[in-house]
Write a protein that holds these residues in place. Structure first.
Motif, PDB file in Angstrom:
ATOM      1  N   UNK A 256       0.750  -1.161   0.110  1.00 51.87           N
ATOM      2  CA  UNK A 256      -0.044   0.015   0.034  1.00 51.87           C
ATOM      3  C   UNK A 256       0.842   1.303   0.050  1.00 51.87           C
ATOM      4  N   UNK A 257       0.387   2.241  -0.710  1.00 51.86           N
ATOM      5  CA  UNK A 257       0.950   3.436  -0.736  1.00 51.86           C
ATOM      6  C   UNK A 257       0.020   4.652  -0.532  1.00 51.86           C
ATOM      7  N   UNK A 258       0.224   5.802  -0.250  1.00 55.71           N
ATOM      8  CA  UNK A 258      -0.430   6.883   0.200  1.00 55.71           C
ATOM      9  C   UNK A 258      -1.175   7.341  -1.039  1.00 55.71           C
ATOM     10  N   UNK A 259      -2.546   6.987  -1.307  1.00 54.57           N
ATOM     11  CA  UNK A 259      -3.494   7.105  -2.304  1.00 54.57           C
ATOM     12  C   UNK A 259      -4.834   7.395  -2.039  1.00 54.57           C
ATOM     13  N   UNK A 260      -5.518   8.095  -2.895  1.00 51.76           N
ATOM     14  CA  UNK A 260      -6.981   8.642  -2.662  1.00 51.76           C
ATOM     15  C   UNK A 260      -7.944   7.358  -2.719  1.00 51.76           C
ATOM     16  N   UNK A 261      -7.611   6.309  -3.175  1.00 51.78           N
ATOM     17  CA  UNK A 261      -8.526   5.204  -3.732  1.00 51.78           C
ATOM     18  C   UNK A 261      -8.030   3.872  -3.329  1.00 51.78           C
ATOM     19  N   UNK A 262      -7.687   3.690  -2.021  1.00 50.09           N
ATOM     20  CA  UNK A 262      -7.195   2.377  -1.706  1.00 50.09           C
ATOM     21  C   UNK A 262      -8.289   1.121  -1.777  1.00 50.09           C
ATOM     22  N   UNK A 263      -9.670   1.303  -1.676  1.00 49.94           N
ATOM     23  CA  UNK A 263     -10.353   0.318  -1.902  1.00 49.94           C
ATOM     24  C   UNK A 263     -10.427  -0.091  -3.437  1.00 49.94           C
ATOM     25  N   UNK A 264     -10.503   0.840  -4.341  1.00 51.78           N
ATOM     26  CA  UNK A 264     -10.175   0.417  -5.623  1.00 51.78           C
ATOM     27  C   UNK A 264      -9.112  -0.208  -6.019  1.00 51.78           C
ATOM     28  N   UNK A 265      -8.114   0.240  -5.614  1.00 49.45           N
ATOM     29  CA  UNK A 265      -6.739  -0.436  -5.710  1.00 49.45           C
ATOM     30  C   UNK A 265      -6.716  -1.926  -5.220  1.00 49.45           C
ATOM     31  N   UNK A 266      -7.329  -2.344  -4.048  1.00 47.69           N
ATOM     32  CA  UNK A 266      -7.107  -3.472  -3.760  1.00 47.69           C
ATOM     33  C   UNK A 266      -8.271  -4.350  -4.610  1.00 47.69           C
ATOM     34  N   UNK A 267      -9.145  -3.964  -5.095  1.00 48.66           N
ATOM     35  CA  UNK A 267     -10.071  -4.551  -5.858  1.00 48.66           C
ATOM     36  C   UNK A 267      -9.531  -4.909  -7.209  1.00 48.66           C
ATOM     37  N   UNK A 268      -8.706  -3.938  -7.788  1.00 44.55           N
ATOM     38  CA  UNK A 268      -8.070  -4.072  -8.801  1.00 44.55           C
ATOM     39  C   UNK A 268      -6.768  -5.095  -8.893  1.00 44.55           C
ATOM     40  N   UNK A 269      -6.216  -5.168  -7.738  1.00 46.04           N
ATOM     41  CA  UNK A 269      -5.070  -6.154  -7.327  1.00 46.04           C
ATOM     42  C   UNK A 269      -5.514  -7.696  -7.449  1.00 46.04           C
ATOM     43  N   UNK A 270      -6.927  -7.828  -7.298  1.00 45.33           N
ATOM     44  CA  UNK A 270      -7.305  -9.082  -7.172  1.00 45.33           C
ATOM     45  C   UNK A 270      -8.092  -9.244  -8.343  1.00 45.33           C
TER      46      UNK A 270
END
Length: 440
Positions: A256-270
């Motif tokens: 994880x990095x400092x970003x404004x869309x962590x939920x979207x990042x996680x969903x994209x990751x999987x």
């Protein structure tokens, strides 16, 4: 007064939840993981415990002064007078009014991303439209604004529940989950990182104060208002912890990095289905809408109360009692929110917001001690007094000292300016200088 004019406990709780589970859970959850790794869970619990203590304190203070509309400012004003009230009141007001910009900008960014207009000034334009619309909703009246927030919050909690369930399913079906997900990098596995994450997320818990600005409007009075405040903190803490767990289940904490869309990042990751992406974005829009609504309402009522205590010009005292709304307060807060959208530095805005909140909560804690000392009691009392108050004061001082240097510098400068402004207006009205003898 007829019962139909009062707000129920569920609606009051929803107003607090609307402010607490706003931009924080969709924007700050990933930042806390980036700062403290899996220890972000400790940060959320630590701040949650402090928030519960403060919630109980505000519940007691609200029961002592059920008709106060200025949240912790009103309590500080009654306990320590106009000087301390003016300084903490203005700091508290700017904490909430500047937060309008940060949360509305989150709405603009998510909406811009959804419609493919996420560059340039489009997010700011969307944010301005949101502030304008919600200002009108507030001007329509507190009860209608609170009811609108209730429905927004219910939808938002439902979406977050779906996200957590989907995260667990995706983590297992994509085999992205393993014990290494919860391993925190050595550089982030320390107390300082936990406190850095705690400070970053502190503001996300602070929306419960919005309930204390309309205690007298809640059916059942101060006791029910205190119940709504504590419920809003407990429910939000559960959801914060579940969301952070869901994020780490899908993605290793170290990524994880400092970003404004962590939920979207996680969903994209999987490689989650697009329908989940869309649902999360809708949830983010609803979250930032309800939080902005609560911040406009809270800041406007704090400004009105400062004016009503004759610490600001008559212009700020205009209040529509029929609709139970501070019209001028709503307009001024909304304008400040719009102006701050162009500041270009959300970090400084957030830091100032946190400083004002922490300071007001600290002084409000001493107000509890003051009222207990003079035997002034309300219908609700903070449990385990004085131990809970002492624990809250210690945690608040630690958080203040642990804030970024820039925030402390700006906070101290603002306090000095407010002191000078306060005494300038006092001396301007006097025919001669008052000289006090401090020691005999």
């Amino acid at each position: 007064m007829k019962d139909k004019k009062f707000i129920s406990v569920p609606v009051a709780t929803a107003v607090g939840l609307g402010a607490i589970i706003g931009a924080g859970i969709f924007v700050l959850s990933g930042t806390t993981i980036a700062l403290a790794g899996a220890n972000a869970l400790i940060a959320f619990v630590l701040v949650g415990v402090l928030a519960i203590i403060i919630a109980m304190e505000l519940g007691e203070l609200g029961s002592i002064m059920p008709h106060a509309k200025g949240a912790s400012f009103s309590y500080i004003y009654e306990a320590f007078g106009s000087e301390m009230g003016f300084i903490t009141g203005i700091l508290l007001y700017f904490s909430f009014s500047t937060a309008i910009a940060a949360i509305a900008l989150g709405f603009g960014s998510y909406l811009g991303s959804l419609v493919g207009l996420h560059t340039g000034y489009y997010p700011i334009i969307f944010a301005i439209i949101l502030i304008f619309v919600l200002a009108i909703v507030n001007i329509v009246g507190i009860k209608k604004a609170a009811k609108a927030d209730f429905y927004l919050v219910m939808v938002k909690l439902a979406i977050l529940t779906i996200f957590v369930i989907a995260a667990v399913i995706l983590a297992y079906t994509t085999k992205s989950l393993n014990t290494s997900n919860f391993v925190t990098p050595v550089a982030k596995d320390n107390i300082s990182a936990i406190f850095a994450a705690s400070i970053a997320v502190f503001f996300a818990y602070s929306g419960f104060q919005s309930i204390s600005t309309f205690t007298s409007d809640i059916k059942g009075g101060a006791n029910k208002a205190a119940k709504a405040i504590i419920l809003s903190v407990l429910i939000s803490m559960v959801f914060y912890i579940l969301v952070v767990l869901a994020l780490i289940l899908m993605v290793p904490a170290s990524k994880y990095t400092i970003s404004a869309d962590p939920l979207a990042f996680a969903l994209k990751y999987v490689h989650a289905p697009y329908s989940i992406y869309a649902l999360v974005t809708i949830g983010a829009l609803i979250a930032t809408t309800s939080a902005t609504l609560a911040m406009i309402m809270t800041s406007s009522r704090i400004l009105y109360q400062i004016g009503d205590n004759k610490l600001l010009p008559k212009f700020f005292r205009k209040f529509n009692y029929k609709k139970d709304v501070s019209v001028n307060g709503v307009i001024i807060s909304s304008l400040i929110g719009i102006v701050m959208l162009f500041s270009g530095n959300i970090y400084i805005i957030a830091a100032i917001s946190n400083f004002g909140l922490l300071l007001s909560y600290l002084v409000a804690s001493f107000a509890i001690i003051h009222f207990r000392r003079i035997k002034k009691f309300g219908s609700f009392k903070t449990p385990l007094y004085p131990f809970t108050i002492i624990a809250g004061i210690i945690l608040l001082i630690v958080f203040i000292l642990g804030m970024p240097r820039e925030a402390l510098d700006i906070g101290v400068v603002i306090i000095l300016l407010l002191f000078m402004l306060y005494y300038f207006f006092i001396e301007l009205r006097r025919d001669k200088v008052i000289k006090e003898e401090l020691f005999k």
